[in-house]
Design an enzyme around this catalytic site. Structure first.
Site, PDB file in Angstrom:
ATOM      1  N   GLU A 138     109.937  66.591  57.883  1.00 30.72           N
ATOM      2  CA  GLU A 138     109.821  65.839  59.198  1.00 30.72           C
ATOM      3  C   GLU A 138     108.687  65.099  59.520  1.00 30.72           C
ATOM      4  O   GLU A 138     108.210  64.840  60.339  1.00 30.72           O
ATOM      5  CB  GLU A 138     110.156  66.698  60.238  1.00 30.72           C
ATOM      6  N   ASN A 180     111.890  66.901  53.024  1.00 29.67           N
ATOM      7  CA  ASN A 180     113.038  67.041  53.887  1.00 29.67           C
ATOM      8  C   ASN A 180     113.053  66.443  55.464  1.00 29.67           C
ATOM      9  O   ASN A 180     111.933  66.384  55.929  1.00 29.67           O
ATOM     10  CB  ASN A 180     113.311  68.604  54.221  1.00 29.67           C
ATOM     11  N   HIS A 216     121.927  67.366  60.619  1.00 26.80           N
ATOM     12  CA  HIS A 216     122.543  67.733  61.999  1.00 26.80           C
ATOM     13  C   HIS A 216     123.099  66.707  62.557  1.00 26.80           C
ATOM     14  O   HIS A 216     122.655  65.810  63.251  1.00 26.80           O
ATOM     15  CB  HIS A 216     120.976  68.171  62.800  1.00 26.80           C
ATOM     16  N   GLU A 243     120.331  71.453  56.014  1.00 25.25           N
ATOM     17  CA  GLU A 243     120.673  72.147  57.360  1.00 25.25           C
ATOM     18  C   GLU A 243     121.760  71.689  57.985  1.00 25.25           C
ATOM     19  O   GLU A 243     121.749  71.270  59.155  1.00 25.25           O
ATOM     20  CB  GLU A 243     119.453  71.650  58.218  1.00 25.25           C
ATOM     21  N   ASP A 245     124.874  71.152  60.195  1.00 22.28           N
ATOM     22  CA  ASP A 245     125.900  71.841  61.210  1.00 22.28           C
ATOM     23  C   ASP A 245     126.128  70.367  62.115  1.00 22.28           C
ATOM     24  O   ASP A 245     125.649  69.724  61.962  1.00 22.28           O
ATOM     25  CB  ASP A 245     124.825  72.604  62.299  1.00 22.28           C
TER      26      ASP A 245
END
Ligand code: G2I
Length: 434
Positions: A138, A180, A216, A243, A245
């Site tokens: 990030e 990432n 996400h 990640e 979701d």
């Protein structure tokens, strides 16, 4: 190190087995303190072939005081995984968040030295046990700048990311080294900034092997999600969905779309969901995962498994939508060229810049080469492109296939893209097939 993906006996009936049949892993984030929860561990062991420590390998967890390393909880996850043949993703060596207090209070060369020592110590400790490391997490800014996020690490100098990658490579030469980030799932200014960094790293020999798209998502996936994966793959790095979701009533369909997009790109090597049950999610109350709080499979589980198994089932959106009272406006047909192919452009624009993603579709017959002509408005200049060879950067530009995307079966599509400066509001491509 070699990828550890073992297919359970019930091939095709679990996420891990079905992904393994496609040469990929299917992983989840794991919290060490839940490894004593029977329901949790039963699902983990049955369904997943890769794990990521949700918090246990972060800087605050592994080096709570300077030079004192604690791997107890990380080890619990690594040992659980390795005893069962699961791969381990390492997350994350350097990040602006979850830093221990002592690091937060450092700056400049003292912080740089402490950060690189952290990378060396942690990557060395886990050497040989980690399939892929999120070396840097990030580091890019949200919004339209396409640049770096401000942080104490960034203020040590713009080269901190490449120094971290070189340091990680020296410590664990066999782990895949990933960058990432989130909000990088479609082609946008942030993902393009990362794309440019990866391209520069590859050109200068900075060791980078993969890009993690956190994914996400909220009820939809960007329409250029697959194209974004593809453009990174075309730079010569793997892509991992790290990640995943997804909230919202269209969840099951979106999970299937994400899964199909990864399967469509050979360098998209695996998918990790960020938790097992809805009750395990950091997104409290949003129920974005594949199992409900009791550990039951949700429709999103079934749609994901079907997608892994090659099915195209569309799950009805809940609640059902009322059909529109008037028919939707018809989409104009794509611009036809004279020789058996069509091209369409999707544009992502910002102040004085744009990314164009072009889809080339063969007509009723297969084609073996193509050329797309795209007039650019005055003031627009192409600055880089992928998956096509270009003639011209201003005015009338021509784009021809590269070696691997000239052959397109009847009715099938391939694509390329380019980025530029200037103002573009719409583009009209024409396609000629060979
Ligand atoms: O924020 C969602 C994810 C975004 N990408 C990087 C991931 O590392 C991040 O994961 C989340 C974890 O799922 C949370 O569990 O990272 C958070 C930290 O920024 C984690 O939350 C933290 C809480 O903030 C702490 O208060 C808590 O002590 O979890 C810690 C351990 O339970």
């Amino acid at each position: 190190m070699a990828m550890l993906v073992t297919a359970p006996a019930s091939a095709g009936t679990t996420l891990g087995a079905s992904a393994a049949e496609k040469g990929r892993y299917f992983g989840t984030a794991v919290a060490a303190h839940k490894l004593s929860d029977n329901t949790y561990v039963t699902i983990l062991n049955r369904e997943f072939t890769s794990v990521t420590a949700e918090n246990e390998m972060k800087w605050d967890a592994t080096e709570p005081s300077r030079g004192t390393f604690t791997f107890t909880n990380g080890d619990r996850i690594v040992n659980h995984a390795r005893q069962r043949g699961m791969a381990v993703r390492g997350h994350a060596l350097l990040w602006h968040a979850q830093q221990p207090g002592w690091a937060q209070s450092l700056s400049g060369s003292a912080l740089r030295a402490a950060a690189m020592n952290h990378v060396t110590q942690v990557a060395t400790y886990y050497r040989g046990k980690i399939h892929s490391w999120d070396v840097v997490n990030e580091a890019f800014a949200d919004g339209s700048s396409g640049g770096r996020r401000d942080s104490n690490l960034q203020r040590t100098g713009n080269d901190w990311i490449e120094v971290a990658f070189r340091t990680a490579r020296a410590a664990d030469p066999n782990a895949k080294l990933c960058y990432n980030d989130y909000n990088t799932d479609g082609i946008n200014a942030k993902s393009t900034g990362i794309y440019n960094m990866v391209r520069d790293f590859k050109a200068r020999g900075v060791p980078i092997d993969c890009v993690g798209l956190q994914s996400h998502l909220s009820n939809s996936v960007p329409s250029d999600y697959q194209a974004n994966i593809q453009r990174f793959a075309d730079l010569g790095v793997d892509v991992q969905i790290t990640e995943l979701d997804i909230s919202g009533s269209n969840q099951a369909n979106v999970y299937a779309s994400v899964t199909r997009a990864c399967l469509a790109v050979s360098r998209c090597t695996g998918i990790t969901v960020w938790g097992i049950r809805d009750s395990d999610s950091w997104r409290t109350g949003q129920n974005p995962l594949l199992f409900d709080g009791s550990g039951n499979k949700k429709p999103a589980y079934t749609s994901t498994l079907d997608a892994l198994n090659g099915g195209g089932t569309t799950v009805p959106t809940t609640p059902p939508t009322t059909p529109p009272s008037t028919p939707p406006a018809t989409t104009p047909p794509p611009t036809s060229g004279p020789g058996g192919c069509t091209a369409t452009v999707s544009l992502d624009t910002w102040t004085d810049g744009f990314v164009a993603t072009v889809t080339v579709t063969a007509g009723a017959s297969a084609i073996t080469s193509w050329r797309v002509t795209i007039p650019l408005p005055s003031g627009a200049t192409v600055t880089n492109s992928w998956s096509a060879t270009t003639t011209g950067t201003t005015g009338t530009t021509q784009w021809t296939n590269v070696s691997y995307n000239g052959t397109v079966a009847a009715g099938q599509s391939t694509g390329f893209g380019f980025q530029g400066t200037g103002t573009v509001t719409g583009l009209n491509p024409t396609c000629t097939a060979g």
